[in-house]
Design a protein around this motif. Structure first.
Motif, PDB file in Angstrom:
ATOM      1  N   GLN A 368       3.494 -12.546  12.572  1.00 40.36           N
ATOM      2  CA  GLN A 368       2.883 -13.250  11.455  1.00 40.36           C
ATOM      3  C   GLN A 368       1.565 -12.600  11.049  1.00 40.36           C
ATOM      4  O   GLN A 368       1.285 -12.436   9.854  1.00 40.36           O
ATOM      5  CB  GLN A 368       2.657 -14.715  11.840  1.00 40.36           C
ATOM      6  N   ALA A 369       0.752 -12.213  12.046  1.00 38.41           N
ATOM      7  CA  ALA A 369      -0.506 -11.536  11.724  1.00 38.41           C
ATOM      8  C   ALA A 369      -0.260 -10.176  11.086  1.00 38.41           C
ATOM      9  O   ALA A 369      -0.989  -9.751  10.193  1.00 38.41           O
ATOM     10  CB  ALA A 369      -1.343 -11.374  12.985  1.00 38.41           C
ATOM     11  N   GLN A 370       0.796  -9.485  11.507  1.00 38.74           N
ATOM     12  CA  GLN A 370       1.119  -8.195  10.914  1.00 38.74           C
ATOM     13  C   GLN A 370       1.512  -8.356   9.452  1.00 38.74           C
ATOM     14  O   GLN A 370       1.144  -7.556   8.601  1.00 38.74           O
ATOM     15  CB  GLN A 370       2.246  -7.536  11.694  1.00 38.74           C
ATOM     16  N   GLY A 371       2.242  -9.435   9.141  1.00 40.65           N
ATOM     17  CA  GLY A 371       2.610  -9.664   7.751  1.00 40.65           C
ATOM     18  C   GLY A 371       1.444 -10.080   6.894  1.00 40.65           C
ATOM     19  O   GLY A 371       1.326  -9.677   5.726  1.00 40.65           O
ATOM     20  N   ASN A 372       0.509 -10.893   7.443  1.00 42.82           N
ATOM     21  CA  ASN A 372      -0.643 -11.341   6.665  1.00 42.82           C
ATOM     22  C   ASN A 372      -1.662 -10.249   6.431  1.00 42.82           C
ATOM     23  O   ASN A 372      -2.393 -10.275   5.440  1.00 42.82           O
ATOM     24  CB  ASN A 372      -1.316 -12.524   7.367  1.00 42.82           C
ATOM     25  N   ASN A 373      -1.741  -9.268   7.294  1.00 45.37           N
ATOM     26  CA  ASN A 373      -2.748  -8.207   7.185  1.00 45.37           C
ATOM     27  C   ASN A 373      -2.086  -6.860   6.935  1.00 45.37           C
ATOM     28  O   ASN A 373      -2.539  -5.832   7.405  1.00 45.37           O
ATOM     29  CB  ASN A 373      -3.591  -8.134   8.465  1.00 45.37           C
ATOM     30  N   SER A 374      -1.004  -6.860   6.192  1.00 48.35           N
ATOM     31  CA  SER A 374      -0.285  -5.604   5.942  1.00 48.35           C
ATOM     32  C   SER A 374      -1.108  -4.634   5.117  1.00 48.35           C
ATOM     33  O   SER A 374      -0.947  -3.425   5.224  1.00 48.35           O
ATOM     34  CB  SER A 374       1.038  -5.903   5.239  1.00 48.35           C
ATOM     35  N   SER A 375      -2.049  -5.141   4.283  1.00 48.39           N
ATOM     36  CA  SER A 375      -2.867  -4.234   3.470  1.00 48.39           C
ATOM     37  C   SER A 375      -3.848  -3.450   4.311  1.00 48.39           C
ATOM     38  O   SER A 375      -4.369  -2.434   3.871  1.00 48.39           O
ATOM     39  CB  SER A 375      -3.638  -5.035   2.421  1.00 48.39           C
ATOM     40  N   HIS A 376      -4.144  -3.902   5.536  1.00 47.26           N
ATOM     41  CA  HIS A 376      -5.070  -3.193   6.398  1.00 47.26           C
ATOM     42  C   HIS A 376      -4.353  -2.403   7.472  1.00 47.26           C
ATOM     43  O   HIS A 376      -4.944  -1.538   8.079  1.00 47.26           O
ATOM     44  CB  HIS A 376      -6.021  -4.196   7.073  1.00 47.26           C
ATOM     45  N   LEU A 377      -3.114  -2.749   7.738  1.00 46.83           N
ATOM     46  CA  LEU A 377      -2.395  -2.095   8.822  1.00 46.83           C
ATOM     47  C   LEU A 377      -1.494  -0.977   8.345  1.00 46.83           C
ATOM     48  O   LEU A 377      -0.918  -0.276   9.150  1.00 46.83           O
ATOM     49  CB  LEU A 377      -1.559  -3.119   9.591  1.00 46.83           C
ATOM     50  N   GLY A 378      -1.331  -0.775   7.042  1.00 50.18           N
ATOM     51  CA  GLY A 378      -0.481   0.295   6.564  1.00 50.18           C
ATOM     52  C   GLY A 378       0.604  -0.241   5.672  1.00 50.18           C
ATOM     53  O   GLY A 378       0.735  -1.450   5.465  1.00 50.18           O
ATOM     54  N   PRO A 379       1.402   0.617   5.114  1.00 51.80           N
ATOM     55  CA  PRO A 379       2.455   0.192   4.186  1.00 51.80           C
ATOM     56  C   PRO A 379       3.560  -0.559   4.904  1.00 51.80           C
ATOM     57  O   PRO A 379       3.865  -0.281   6.063  1.00 51.80           O
ATOM     58  CB  PRO A 379       2.954   1.507   3.605  1.00 51.80           C
ATOM     59  N   THR A 380       4.127  -1.564   4.258  1.00 45.45           N
ATOM     60  CA  THR A 380       5.241  -2.329   4.783  1.00 45.45           C
ATOM     61  C   THR A 380       6.495  -1.939   4.048  1.00 45.45           C
ATOM     62  O   THR A 380       6.480  -1.127   3.119  1.00 45.45           O
ATOM     63  CB  THR A 380       4.983  -3.833   4.619  1.00 45.45           C
ATOM     64  N   LYS A 381       7.625  -2.552   4.475  1.00 37.57           N
ATOM     65  CA  LYS A 381       8.897  -2.227   3.870  1.00 37.57           C
ATOM     66  C   LYS A 381       8.909  -2.637   2.399  1.00 37.57           C
ATOM     67  O   LYS A 381       8.587  -3.775   2.058  1.00 37.57           O
ATOM     68  CB  LYS A 381      10.020  -2.947   4.629  1.00 37.57           C
ATOM     69  N   GLY A 382       9.254  -1.703   1.536  1.00 39.56           N
ATOM     70  CA  GLY A 382       9.307  -1.967   0.111  1.00 39.56           C
ATOM     71  C   GLY A 382       8.052  -1.572  -0.633  1.00 39.56           C
ATOM     72  O   GLY A 382       8.025  -1.643  -1.865  1.00 39.56           O
ATOM     73  N   SER A 383       6.994  -1.216   0.059  1.00 35.99           N
ATOM     74  CA  SER A 383       5.758  -0.817  -0.605  1.00 35.99           C
ATOM     75  C   SER A 383       5.652   0.698  -0.616  1.00 35.99           C
ATOM     76  O   SER A 383       6.482   1.411  -0.061  1.00 35.99           O
ATOM     77  CB  SER A 383       4.555  -1.431   0.104  1.00 35.99           C
ATOM     78  N   ALA A 384       4.575   1.209  -1.240  1.00 35.66           N
ATOM     79  CA  ALA A 384       4.377   2.665  -1.311  1.00 35.66           C
ATOM     80  C   ALA A 384       4.111   3.216   0.079  1.00 35.66           C
ATOM     81  O   ALA A 384       3.462   2.575   0.910  1.00 35.66           O
ATOM     82  CB  ALA A 384       3.196   2.982  -2.234  1.00 35.66           C
ATOM     83  N   ARG A 385       4.628   4.402   0.333  1.00 34.13           N
ATOM     84  CA  ARG A 385       4.506   4.975   1.668  1.00 34.13           C
ATOM     85  C   ARG A 385       3.064   5.382   1.954  1.00 34.13           C
ATOM     86  O   ARG A 385       2.587   5.255   3.064  1.00 34.13           O
ATOM     87  CB  ARG A 385       5.435   6.180   1.798  1.00 34.13           C
ATOM     88  N   TYR A 386       2.375   5.938   0.947  1.00 37.78           N
ATOM     89  CA  TYR A 386       1.011   6.398   1.145  1.00 37.78           C
ATOM     90  C   TYR A 386       0.115   5.752   0.116  1.00 37.78           C
ATOM     91  O   TYR A 386       0.553   5.414  -0.992  1.00 37.78           O
ATOM     92  CB  TYR A 386       0.910   7.919   1.043  1.00 37.78           C
ATOM     93  N   ASN A 387      -1.132   5.560   0.495  1.00 45.09           N
ATOM     94  CA  ASN A 387      -2.107   4.983  -0.393  1.00 45.09           C
ATOM     95  C   ASN A 387      -3.434   5.648  -0.105  1.00 45.09           C
ATOM     96  O   ASN A 387      -3.687   6.087   1.016  1.00 45.09           O
ATOM     97  CB  ASN A 387      -2.189   3.462  -0.169  1.00 45.09           C
TER      98      ASN A 387
END
Length: 506
Positions: A368-387
């Protein structure tokens, strides 16, 4: 010489005085030998006085001696010995009942007492025997102490050695006005533990217990095996049992609320065995090899001390199937392993279930914490690979699959004066694999703090490794030691100065 009397309320062990009264003991033993007392009723119960049995008819008017069984009804009675040394002075004294038969010619007149195995024929004369009391098969057991007014009237021939609690239950039975219990109390079986007398001629010993006679079956009032419940008592017991169950559910619910139990209705697993009384040298592999013949073993763990790693003498064995666990329980109890008799029982512990539940809770919170803080932990499934603001996650090694494990670290408290950490330092997810490389680099774009004493870069206390932390602690201890030494030196200097000043004044 003893006889075990099995009754419907328990067992009585009667020790016989066969040296003081051989005729009476001979008659009692041989009647027990032919199962004469089986299904006999305790028909006369007088609380605090005595309980009487030995009449097959249950009326108090029947019964005959062993000579009446072997030689005919004219020898129905015999002369019982009344020894002045044997008294009715204790609870559990066993005596023969007296027959009030006016035809005294029916009593035993002359018997070959050499058959009893004694040196003399008959210690009493014919006249003395004619004046002595006559008895048949009925006997009574006293339930009160110091009944001295019975001495000299009834022939004492034994006492209850074991089963006084059973005698108390018979004494406390509910009876009618004639002393007969409302629920039948009967002798079920008699077992002779020792018999020094030879069997008389014409004595037929049955190979099995005889069935009750039709007269005995017709006399049954309330069978001894039928359950009789007091309505008031049963209601009280039911209320007490219901209250205990309610309290147990409340306690289980409390443990569930504070997190000590996964759920209130948890039950111990049925496929885990508890093994105790183990030899300290017995290892996990030894137990697993011994118990593996019953089925597949998932885990076998000998519990050890966490400091000394010495065996505590018990273990838990988890089988894959419940049937294998039951078979091992029936076969391995009291088995000798490493010179120790082990004890096997089903496990009553829910500790493993609780640990699994806690681990699932931690994993769920981590995901749950990984899903809530996905913007700080890296790209998630379905998002851009690099930022531009993120680093890519390290690639998953081939063949690792479910071995990938995530460890969730809780936010750490920030001391005052240290500044604030950004979100990436509050929640960090470290991925460990069997052949994974080092963890990813810092994702904090801001530069580390600069020390005021030097221009070199100094890592914060949250980013130091173990060796750097140890060095910092050593430096702090050294500084404290030097400070204490300076304080002691100043104190000694002031003391010397005061002593010198006082001496100069005098």
């Amino acid at each position: 010489m003893s006889v075990l009397v099995e009754t419907s309320v328990g067992d009585l062990v009667i020790d016989l005085h066969y040296k003081e009264c051989p005729r009476t003991c001979f008659n009692f033993l041989k009647l027990c030998r032919i199962k004469y007392y089986n299904f006999n009723l305790f028909y006369n119960v007088q609380p605090g006085f005595m309980v009487q049995t030995g009449d097959p008819t249950g009326s108090g008017k029947g019964g005959e001696s062993v000579w009446g069984v072997t030689r005919g009804s004219q020898y129905r009675y015999f002369h019982a010995e009344v020894d002045a040394r044997l008294k009715h002075d204790a609870i559990g004294t066993v005596s023969m009942a007296i027959a009030s038969d006016p035809q005294r010619d029916l009593t035993v007149a002359d018997v070959d007492w050499s058959q009893l195995g004694t040196d003399t024929t008959d210690p009493t004369t014919a006249a003395a025997r004619r004046d002595s009391p006559i008895s048949g098969s009925q006997f009574f057991i006293t339930t009160g102490p110091q009944l001295d007014y019975l001495d000299g009237k009834y022939a004492v021939f034994g006492h209850v050695a074991e089963g006084l609690d059973v005698l108390t239950r018979i004494n406390d039975a509910y009876c009618d006005d004639k002393g007969r219990p409302f629920q039948d109390i009967r002798i079920r079986h008699t077992i002779i533990l020792h018999d020094p007398f030879p069997n008389p001629p014409n004595l037929t010993i049955p190979d099995r217990s005889p069935l009750p006679t039709p007269q005995q079956l017709a006399d049954v009032r309330l069978a001894d095996h039928e359950l009789v419940e007091d309505p008031d008592q049963s209601d009280a017991e039911a209320r007490e049992q219901a209250q205990k169950e309610k309290d147990a559910r409340a306690q289980a619910l409390t443990l569930e609320m504070i997190g000590d139990l996964p759920f209130a209705e948890i039950r111990p697993p049925e496929n885990i065995l508890f093994v105790c009384k183990l030899n300290p040298v017995t290892s996990d592999e030894d137990l697993q090899m011994i118990f593996s013949r019953f089925g597949t073993i998932i885990s076998c763990q000998v519990i050890r001390d966490h400091k000394s790693q010495q065996s505590l003498g018990y273990a838990f064995i988890e089988f894959s199937r419940k049937e294998d666990c039951e078979q091992a329980y029936f076969k391995m109890d009291n088995v000798l392993i490493d010179d120790r008799r082990i004890h096997v029982d089903f496990s009553q512990s829910v500790s493993k279930l609780h640990q699994q539940w806690v681990q699932r809770q931690v994993d769920d919170r981590g995901r749950q914490a990984q899903g809530n803080n996905s913007s700080h932990l890296g790209p998630t499934k379905g998002s851009a690979r690099y930022n531009s603001n993120h680093h890519p996650l390290p690639p998953r090694p081939a063949g690792v699959g479910p071995q990938l494990k995530a460890e969730y670290r809780r936010p750490m408290a920030i001391p005052a004066g240290r500044g604030r950490l950004d979100q990436s330092q509050h929640h960090r997810m470290v991925f460990k694999t069997a052949d994974a490389g080092p963890p990813p680099a810092r994702r904090d774009p801001s530069p580390p703090p600069v020390s005021k004493r030097s221009s070199r870069t100094r890592p914060s206390r949250w980013d130091r490794d173990e060796s750097q932390t140890h060095q910092a602690k050593s430096r702090r201890r050294h500084r404290r030691s030097r400070s204490r030494e300076r304080k002691r030196s100043r104190s000694r200097s002031r003391s010397r100065h005061r002593r010198h000043h006082r001496s100069s004044r005098h």
